[in-house]
Every structure is written in structure tokens, then in C-alpha cells.
Design a protein around this motif. Structure first.
Motif, PDB file in Angstrom:
ATOM      1  N   ALA A 166     -36.069  28.628 -69.604  1.00 38.89           N
ATOM      2  CA  ALA A 166     -36.423  27.430 -70.690  1.00 38.89           C
ATOM      3  C   ALA A 166     -36.543  28.457 -72.089  1.00 38.89           C
ATOM      4  N   THR A 167     -36.647  29.243 -71.550  1.00 36.25           N
ATOM      5  CA  THR A 167     -36.768  30.642 -72.944  1.00 36.25           C
ATOM      6  C   THR A 167     -35.213  30.780 -73.601  1.00 36.25           C
ATOM      7  N   VAL A 168     -34.463  31.040 -72.496  1.00 37.50           N
ATOM      8  CA  VAL A 168     -33.248  31.360 -73.009  1.00 37.50           C
ATOM      9  C   VAL A 168     -31.979  30.488 -73.501  1.00 37.50           C
ATOM     10  N   LEU A 169     -32.976  29.313 -72.516  1.00 31.54           N
ATOM     11  CA  LEU A 169     -32.015  28.040 -72.847  1.00 31.54           C
ATOM     12  C   LEU A 169     -32.200  27.470 -74.416  1.00 31.54           C
ATOM     13  N   PHE A 170     -33.341  27.770 -74.309  1.00 33.98           N
ATOM     14  CA  PHE A 170     -34.228  26.966 -76.182  1.00 33.98           C
ATOM     15  C   PHE A 170     -33.468  27.845 -76.848  1.00 33.98           C
ATOM     16  N   THR A 171     -33.191  29.016 -76.650  1.00 32.64           N
ATOM     17  CA  THR A 171     -32.897  30.432 -77.734  1.00 32.64           C
ATOM     18  C   THR A 171     -31.911  30.194 -77.506  1.00 32.64           C
ATOM     19  N   LEU A 172     -30.637  29.921 -77.239  1.00 32.50           N
ATOM     20  CA  LEU A 172     -29.063  29.493 -77.087  1.00 32.50           C
ATOM     21  C   LEU A 172     -29.053  28.894 -76.743  1.00 32.50           C
ATOM     22  N   ARG A 173     -29.930  27.673 -77.977  1.00 34.47           N
ATOM     23  CA  ARG A 173     -29.091  26.300 -78.247  1.00 34.47           C
ATOM     24  C   ARG A 173     -28.533  26.624 -78.951  1.00 34.47           C
TER      25      ARG A 173
END
Length: 50
Positions: free
Chosen positions: A25-32
Motif C-alpha cells: 500500500a505504501t509503494v502504491l500510494f507513493t507511485l500513484r
């Protein structure tokens, strides 16, 4: 000693799953898609003149 065993089993199963989901979730939030402008604005803060 039974409490330690129960906590160890919990950490081995659900704790690992929770940490993996948090990481994804952190990676996806950062790369949105909308994050680029905010990240660029934050990166430019030290270079701005007062």
C-alpha cells in the motif's frame, strides 16, 4: 510460556501478512499518478529563495 507461543504464531502468519500489505500500500500510494507534483514541490523547498 503459552502467551509467547501464541504471539509467535500470530506474528508468523497475520503479522507478516499485515506488514506485506502495508508495504504494498505504501509503494502504491507513493507511485500513484497524482503524486509527482507534490513530490516535486517538496523536493524544491530547499532550493526556494526566501
Amino acid at each position: 510460556m503459552e502467551t509467547y507461543t501464541a504471539m509467535r504464531h500470530f506474528a508468523d502468519s497475520w503479522g507478516l501478512l499485515a506488514m506485506a500489505l502495508f508495504f504494498v500500500a505504501t509503494v502504491l500510494f507513493t507511485l500513484r499518478p497524482g503524486a509527482r507534483k507534490g513530490a516535486q514541490d517538496a523536493a524544491d523547498i530547499p532550493l526556494k529563495d526566501d
